[in-house]
Design a protein around this motif. Sequence first.
Motif, mmCIF file in Angstrom:
data_model
loop_
_atom_site.group_PDB
_atom_site.id
_atom_site.type_symbol
_atom_site.label_atom_id
_atom_site.label_comp_id
_atom_site.label_asym_id
_atom_site.label_seq_id
_atom_site.Cartn_x
_atom_site.Cartn_y
_atom_site.Cartn_z
ATOM 1 N N LEU A 1 -1.442 -12.615 -36.060
ATOM 2 C CA LEU A 1 -2.321 -11.479 -36.271
ATOM 3 C C LEU A 1 -3.045 -11.622 -37.600
ATOM 4 C CD1 LEU A 1 0.153 -8.616 -35.275
ATOM 5 C CD2 LEU A 1 -1.767 -9.452 -33.898
ATOM 6 N N PRO A 2 -4.227 -11.026 -37.748
ATOM 7 C CA PRO A 2 -4.892 -11.039 -39.052
ATOM 8 C C PRO A 2 -4.076 -10.262 -40.078
ATOM 9 C CG PRO A 2 -6.414 -10.397 -37.294
ATOM 10 C CD PRO A 2 -5.040 -10.374 -36.699
ATOM 11 N N ASP A 3 -3.859 -10.871 -41.224
ATOM 12 C CA ASP A 3 -3.088 -10.209 -42.287
ATOM 13 C C ASP A 3 -4.062 -9.417 -43.150
ATOM 14 O OD1 ASP A 3 -1.224 -9.364 -44.070
ATOM 15 O OD2 ASP A 3 -0.620 -11.358 -44.759
ATOM 16 N N ASP A 4 -4.495 -8.279 -42.613
ATOM 17 C CA ASP A 4 -5.507 -7.475 -43.295
ATOM 18 C C ASP A 4 -5.092 -6.011 -43.314
ATOM 19 O OD1 ASP A 4 -5.911 -6.574 -40.700
ATOM 20 O OD2 ASP A 4 -7.733 -7.755 -40.378
ATOM 21 N N GLY A 5 -6.012 -5.148 -43.739
ATOM 22 C CA GLY A 5 -5.705 -3.738 -43.866
ATOM 23 C C GLY A 5 -5.439 -3.048 -42.540
ATOM 24 N N ASN A 6 -5.859 -3.652 -41.425
ATOM 25 C CA ASN A 6 -5.632 -3.045 -40.116
ATOM 26 C C ASN A 6 -4.258 -3.357 -39.535
ATOM 27 O OD1 ASN A 6 -8.175 -1.783 -39.860
ATOM 28 N ND2 ASN A 6 -9.110 -3.735 -39.263
ATOM 29 N N LEU A 7 -3.530 -4.276 -40.163
ATOM 30 C CA LEU A 7 -2.251 -4.698 -39.595
ATOM 31 C C LEU A 7 -1.281 -3.531 -39.478
ATOM 32 C CD1 LEU A 7 -0.506 -7.014 -38.571
ATOM 33 C CD2 LEU A 7 0.144 -7.490 -40.933
ATOM 34 N N GLN A 8 -1.319 -2.613 -40.439
ATOM 35 C CA GLN A 8 -0.391 -1.480 -40.408
ATOM 36 C C GLN A 8 -0.686 -0.532 -39.259
ATOM 37 O OE1 GLN A 8 -0.942 1.216 -43.817
ATOM 38 N NE2 GLN A 8 -2.893 0.178 -44.186
ATOM 39 N N TYR A 9 -1.878 -0.638 -38.664
ATOM 40 C CA TYR A 9 -2.226 0.194 -37.512
ATOM 41 C C TYR A 9 -1.937 -0.512 -36.190
ATOM 42 C CZ TYR A 9 -4.707 2.534 -41.281
ATOM 43 O OH TYR A 9 -5.015 3.148 -42.460
ATOM 44 N N MET B 1 7.131 -11.031 -29.080
ATOM 45 C CA MET B 1 5.791 -10.927 -29.642
ATOM 46 C C MET B 1 5.411 -12.158 -30.463
ATOM 47 S SD MET B 1 4.234 -8.139 -28.657
ATOM 48 C CE MET B 1 4.908 -8.602 -27.054
ATOM 49 N N LYS B 2 6.178 -13.210 -30.393
ATOM 50 C CA LYS B 2 5.833 -14.427 -31.099
ATOM 51 C C LYS B 2 4.531 -15.007 -30.550
ATOM 52 C CE LYS B 2 7.660 -18.857 -32.713
ATOM 53 N NZ LYS B 2 8.845 -19.738 -32.763
ATOM 54 N N GLY B 3 3.532 -15.126 -31.429
ATOM 55 C CA GLY B 3 2.220 -15.646 -31.031
ATOM 56 C C GLY B 3 1.446 -14.728 -30.138
ATOM 57 N N ALA B 4 1.796 -13.433 -30.069
ATOM 58 C CA ALA B 4 1.183 -12.512 -29.115
ATOM 59 C C ALA B 4 -0.298 -12.282 -29.367
ATOM 60 C CB ALA B 4 1.927 -11.168 -29.125
ATOM 61 N N GLY B 5 -0.707 -12.256 -30.638
ATOM 62 C CA GLY B 5 -2.114 -12.048 -30.953
ATOM 63 C C GLY B 5 -2.562 -10.609 -30.834
ATOM 64 N N THR B 6 -3.840 -10.385 -31.066
ATOM 65 C CA THR B 6 -4.394 -9.036 -31.106
ATOM 66 C C THR B 6 -4.461 -8.371 -29.737
ATOM 67 O OG1 THR B 6 -6.625 -9.955 -30.946
ATOM 68 C CG2 THR B 6 -5.759 -9.556 -33.156
ATOM 69 N N LEU C 1 -2.167 -8.236 -27.349
ATOM 70 C CA LEU C 1 -0.928 -7.504 -27.071
ATOM 71 C C LEU C 1 -0.548 -6.531 -28.181
ATOM 72 C CD1 LEU C 1 1.279 -10.303 -25.467
ATOM 73 C CD2 LEU C 1 0.162 -8.387 -24.305
ATOM 74 N N LEU C 2 -1.147 -6.706 -29.331
ATOM 75 C CA LEU C 2 -0.870 -5.802 -30.448
ATOM 76 C C LEU C 2 -2.193 -5.282 -31.017
ATOM 77 C CD1 LEU C 2 1.970 -7.892 -32.146
ATOM 78 C CD2 LEU C 2 2.244 -5.714 -30.934
ATOM 79 N N PRO C 3 -2.852 -4.390 -30.240
ATOM 80 C CA PRO C 3 -4.153 -3.879 -30.671
ATOM 81 C C PRO C 3 -4.032 -2.838 -31.781
ATOM 82 C CG PRO C 3 -3.474 -2.796 -28.666
ATOM 83 C CD PRO C 3 -2.417 -3.826 -28.962
ATOM 84 N N ILE C 4 -5.150 -2.510 -32.394
ATOM 85 C CA ILE C 4 -5.195 -1.437 -33.388
ATOM 86 C C ILE C 4 -5.040 -0.097 -32.655
ATOM 87 C CG2 ILE C 4 -6.642 -0.252 -35.081
ATOM 88 C CD1 ILE C 4 -7.979 -2.966 -35.619
ATOM 89 N N ASN C 5 -4.140 0.730 -33.158
ATOM 90 C CA ASN C 5 -3.926 2.059 -32.557
ATOM 91 C C ASN C 5 -4.690 3.122 -33.356
ATOM 92 O OD1 ASN C 5 -2.122 1.214 -30.498
ATOM 93 N ND2 ASN C 5 -0.513 1.019 -32.057
#
Length: 294
Positions: free
Chosen positions: A239-247, A283-288, A290-294
């Motif tokens: 996943l991108p390690d940015d400010g959106n990761l917490q969402y 979730m290993k290698g799941a990417g955006t 499977l783990l979208p911004i909520n």
Amino acid sequence: MRRWLTGVALGAVVALAATGCTKPAGTDGDLVDDWASMAAPAVFTPGSGTCHGQPQEVGYLSAYAPVDCAQPHRAETLHVGALAEATGARPPAVGSKGMRAAFGECDREARRTLGGDWRGARIGLTVVLPSPQAWTGGARWFRCDVHELRGLDTPVPVRRTDSLAGALDGSSPLRHGCFNARTEGDEVTEMVAVKCTAKHRAEFVGLWQAPKSSWSEFLENPTRSHRGCRSAVARYAKLPDDGNLQYRVGTIFYHPSEGEWRSGNRSVQCFLWISDRTLTRSMKGAGTGLLPIN
């Protein structure tokens, strides 16, 4: 015991000299200069590659009863080292330079022998030091003991009948995987391990090395640990390690005990956490996707 026996032997020589006994004719008449010198008393040192019925924190000689690792046991000595420049009156205390050096060596040897990092698995590591009495007698060894743990929240040693050497090679069942987290408010009360194909909401993603600080400073700044664990999540799940990761995903972390922290263990165990749905795969290698911004 050996020192006392040596003292008796030397006392016997003095008694003989007092009675006027001499060496046989043809010798120089000196009672001791042709005798081999007494060996220095040997200091007991435990063996590596041995197993023990119960874990120990102090290596009392009276409790030293190693068994073959094919026999039932709850602890295993992977390595025995020597404490350099250890001159104090007592064994090194928690947080001392000597204990930090011993822990660092045990950590390296455990990872090498196990085939992976013990902190990412149901394995505990203990540095076992000599008893104060043995220390006074010259013992300067330390044992690196490991033991399988029942669970993340139940650090009870498991009874085994084989060695832990190589136990973390490949995909080991001892490695942390997926969990269902039981919570009360914002506090996690228990992490129950499940298969990643079963319904779950948490998964171990790796370790974050906290910067050096005091124990109190570490506890007072949980936000830094969550931030460090989010970076571990980003690497694990691609996943991108940015400010959106917490969402995208939450985090849970487990930290070392105070004694471990002061002795050099700065590794924080990091878990991703999904609060609004259940997962049925890793979730290993799941990417955006499977783990979208909520």
